[in-house]
Scaffold this motif. Structure first.
Motif, PDB file in Angstrom:
ATOM      1  N   ASN A  55     -58.930  47.213 -18.416  1.00  0.00           N
ATOM      2  CA  ASN A  55     -57.994  47.817 -19.378  1.00  0.00           C
ATOM      3  C   ASN A  55     -58.332  49.286 -19.620  1.00  0.00           C
ATOM      4  OD1 ASN A  55     -60.255  47.583 -20.969  1.00  0.00           O
ATOM      5  ND2 ASN A  55     -59.151  46.924 -22.786  1.00  0.00           N
ATOM      6  N   ARG A  56     -59.126  49.848 -18.718  1.00  0.00           N
ATOM      7  CA  ARG A  56     -59.480  51.265 -18.748  1.00  0.00           C
ATOM      8  C   ARG A  56     -60.162  51.672 -20.051  1.00  0.00           C
ATOM      9  NH1 ARG A  56     -55.089  55.133 -16.025  1.00  0.00           N
ATOM     10  NH2 ARG A  56     -56.699  56.549 -16.745  1.00  0.00           N
ATOM     11  N   ASP A 104     -62.784  54.399 -19.668  1.00  0.00           N
ATOM     12  CA  ASP A 104     -62.403  55.812 -19.591  1.00  0.00           C
ATOM     13  C   ASP A 104     -63.043  56.603 -20.716  1.00  0.00           C
ATOM     14  OD1 ASP A 104     -60.741  54.744 -17.752  1.00  0.00           O
ATOM     15  OD2 ASP A 104     -58.925  55.743 -18.449  1.00  0.00           O
ATOM     16  N   TYR A 119     -55.017  52.719 -12.169  1.00  0.00           N
ATOM     17  CA  TYR A 119     -55.643  54.031 -12.280  1.00  0.00           C
ATOM     18  C   TYR A 119     -54.734  55.139 -11.767  1.00  0.00           C
ATOM     19  CZ  TYR A 119     -59.930  52.214 -14.165  1.00  0.00           C
ATOM     20  OH  TYR A 119     -60.842  51.640 -15.016  1.00  0.00           O
ATOM     21  N   PRO A 142     -52.956  55.366 -20.332  1.00  0.00           N
ATOM     22  CA  PRO A 142     -53.963  54.318 -20.568  1.00  0.00           C
ATOM     23  C   PRO A 142     -53.699  53.518 -21.840  1.00  0.00           C
ATOM     24  CG  PRO A 142     -54.947  56.522 -20.617  1.00  0.00           C
ATOM     25  CD  PRO A 142     -53.539  56.692 -20.185  1.00  0.00           C
ATOM     26  N   VAL A 150     -51.567  50.738 -20.885  1.00  0.00           N
ATOM     27  CA  VAL A 150     -52.387  49.756 -20.165  1.00  0.00           C
ATOM     28  C   VAL A 150     -53.052  48.819 -21.163  1.00  0.00           C
ATOM     29  CG1 VAL A 150     -54.439  49.450 -18.733  1.00  0.00           C
ATOM     30  CG2 VAL A 150     -52.806  51.267 -18.183  1.00  0.00           C
ATOM     31  N   ARG A 151     -53.640  49.415 -22.208  1.00  0.00           N
ATOM     32  CA  ARG A 151     -54.392  48.610 -23.173  1.00  0.00           C
ATOM     33  C   ARG A 151     -53.492  47.733 -24.029  1.00  0.00           C
ATOM     34  NH1 ARG A 151     -57.369  53.957 -24.311  1.00  0.00           N
ATOM     35  NH2 ARG A 151     -58.433  54.139 -22.321  1.00  0.00           N
TER      36      ARG A 151
END
Lengths: 302, 262
Positions: B62-63, B66, B85, B91, B94-95
């Motif tokens: 889930n990045r 980063d 990515y 991001p 994504v989360r």
């Protein structure tokens, strides 16, 4: 039989007792000095209130103990103190808090390591320098924008005092925010929070008691600050909330009387103890509150 | 090494397809050429000794990694065919799709209600009745509603560890993810609280893809459908849980699950 563990040399016990006594004496000096100061303050304050009723001290709207028509109302002094301190906090709170958020949530380790000590140097500048800075630089600057502003006023020293206490707020608030566990930030970010939302939605509320403690300490510092207001706010006890007028704070009054040739034992002399007592009580309460809040904060994350 | 593939009788949709994933913390090489596919709506467990990279692996999904300075990743992770990515990807989005629950229960120092409503509020949900509905639904899904419905306004920090962890699950479900990543969610809990979470996972996998990192092998055996075994940054073996624990292909897997090291 051979002895493997040697016996204690006889002199050591006396030596250790002596060292302990010296150390105790050093600690006792500061404690007794503090008690002595509070004692003198209390004694002279009681003397003062034998001559001036507490009620008129708290409610009279004039403070003229140095004139022939004497009035002993603390309100004008308290008002001057409140006004300058409020201006200082209005400047220092947002700037200090945002600085702390930046240092704790945005700055890298190296930048934080550089900026924090530099900020703390601000706190090391002698306050008399701040005072002249307020009088000779900030006031003329403000007069360009606010026509009719007096040469001595509450605004200019208030602002400068605010600048002085920024490092106090930013440093203590940053400590509190930095102590918020990393996993709370991760939790927020895993829920789709941006850095800004994490900072103000999670970190600041979580560090709230520590941040509030830093504010209270800063208020206490502003109330007790002397040199800046004595130099740049004027020495006219005036019951006003207009920041463009000269005012006198409690601290500035004490300076004024202490530097004059007021004879010991007179009522003028006793006034500074009564004012000092009021000041002491105000800052004591603030410091205790701040201390309590910090305890609560460290309980949560300690 | 050859990519690990799942031998399976059932036809499964892929949630994640990981190809040649390498990652570094500064100069430390944490993941070394990990390739695997994680099926949708199943519980996939990642086991291995401490420091093997299992947490790093799911934190890539889930990045969330980063955010760690000095973290770097190479290789590919596709989520339902989309490269996670891809620099054009947000991001944060994504989360929101791929939720995460952490090792130590980490409720915010707010009320139970505000904890669950945190995510939806970030997404701009202000309508009180909608928020109420989301909070109730999420808490029900996390099997916590019955225990807390009377005290939604109370501080979440007053709950027990197990309740806090279920609250964290509810909080994650409230933003409506498709995937639930759990990073050793029971390591700070007692056996009874652990059993409740495991039971919950059985239920959640009907609607969510679950990836569970655990250093507790019994937990992987009990709660997961697929298991990957990691060692020193490599994925050693990935197969049906039943196969990993009864008939592992790799001798290192066998050594680990029989307790010869780790």
């Amino acid at each position: 039989m051979t002895e493997t563990i040697r016996k204690r040399p006889p002199r050591r016990k006396t030596q250790e007792r002596l060292v302990q006594a010296v150390l105790f004496f050093c600690a006792a000096v500061s404690v007794f000095t503090t008690l002595g100061i509070v004692g003198v303050l209390l004694f002279e304050t009681i003397e003062f209130f034998r001559e001036v009723p507490l009620w008129s001290f708290l409610t009279d709207t004039q403070w003229t103990p140095l004139f022939s028509d004497k009035h002993f109302g603390i309100l004008p002094l308290a008002c001057g103190t409140f006004l300058t301190a409020a201006i200082a906090i209005a400047v220092a709170m947002p700037v200090g808090l945002l600085t702390a958020v930046f240092l704790s949530e945005y700055a890298g380790d190296r930048l934080r390591g550089t900026v924090k000590p530099v900020l703390e140097i601000l706190a090391g500048i002698p306050t008399v320098v701040y005072g002249y800075f307020a009088l000779l630089f900030v006031t003329p600057l403000l007069q360009r924008f606010i026509p009719g502003m007096a040469g001595f006023n509450a605004l200019s020293p208030g602002i400068v005092m605010g600048i002085m206490i920024i490092p106090m707020i930013s440093s203590l608030s940053e400590d509190a925010m930095y102590a918020v566990p990393q996993n709370l930030r991760e939790a927020a970010q895993a829920l789709g929070a941006s850095r800004l939302q994490t900072a103000f939605g999670v970190v600041v509320p979580s560090a709230f008691s520590g941040i509030a403690a830093s504010f209270l300490l800063a208020v206490s510092r502003a109330i007790g600050e002397t040199m800046i207001v004595a130099i740049a706010a004027g020495q006219q006890p005036r019951l006003t909330l207009d920041p463009t007028h000269p005012v006198e704070t409690m601290t500035a009054y004490i300076v004024q009387v202490s530097l004059g040739d007021t004879p010991t034992g007179t009522i003028e002399y006793k006034t500074i103890f009564a004012v000092g007592m009021a000041l002491f009580l105000a800052t004591l309460v603030l410091n205790l509150l701040s201390h309590g809040l910090r305890e609560r904060f460290s309980e949560k994350y300690g | 090494m050859t990519p690990a593939t799942v031998e399976t009788q059932e036809e499964l949709t892929q949630a994640f397809a990981i190809q040649g994933l390498n990652s570094w913390y500064g100069s430390f090489h944490a993941l070394k050429g990990v390739s695997m596919t994680i099926p949708e709506k199943r519980v996939t467990a990642i086991i291995g000794p401490s420091g093997c990279g299992k947490s790093t692996l799911i934190r890539c999904l889930n990045r969330i990694n980063d955010l760690i300075p000095g973290f770097r990743v190479e290789g590919q992770i596709a989520f339902k065919g989309q490269n996670l990515y891809d620099p054009a990807l947000d991001p944060i989005q994504v989360r929101l799709q791929i939720g995460m629950v952490f090792q130590k229960p980490n409720p915010f120092p707010k009320s139970i209600y505000d904890n669950v409503a945190f995510g939806p509020r970030l997404c701009g949900e202000k309508d009180r009745s909608k928020l109420d509905a989301i909070v109730e639904e999420s808490l029900r899904k996390a099997a916590l509603w019955g225990e807390v419905k009377e005290k939604l306004k109370q501080s979440a920090l007053a709950l027990s560890g197990g309740q806090q962890q279920r609250l964290c699950i509810a909080r994650t479900l409230a933003v409506g993810p498709e995937v639930l990543l759990l990073d050793e969610p029971c390591s700070a809990l007692d056996p009874i609280a652990t059993a409740k979470i495991e039971e919950l996972l059985m239920d959640l996998k009907k609607s969510y893809t679950v990836v569970l990192v655990t250093h507790n092998m019994q937990q992987a055996a009990r709660a997961s459908d697929y298991t990957g075994f990691m060692l020193l940054g490599e994925l050693v073996e990935f197969a049906l849980t039943a196969k990993i624990f009864t008939n592992p292909t790799n001798s290192r897997t066998e050594a680990y699950i029989t307790g010869r090291f780790g």
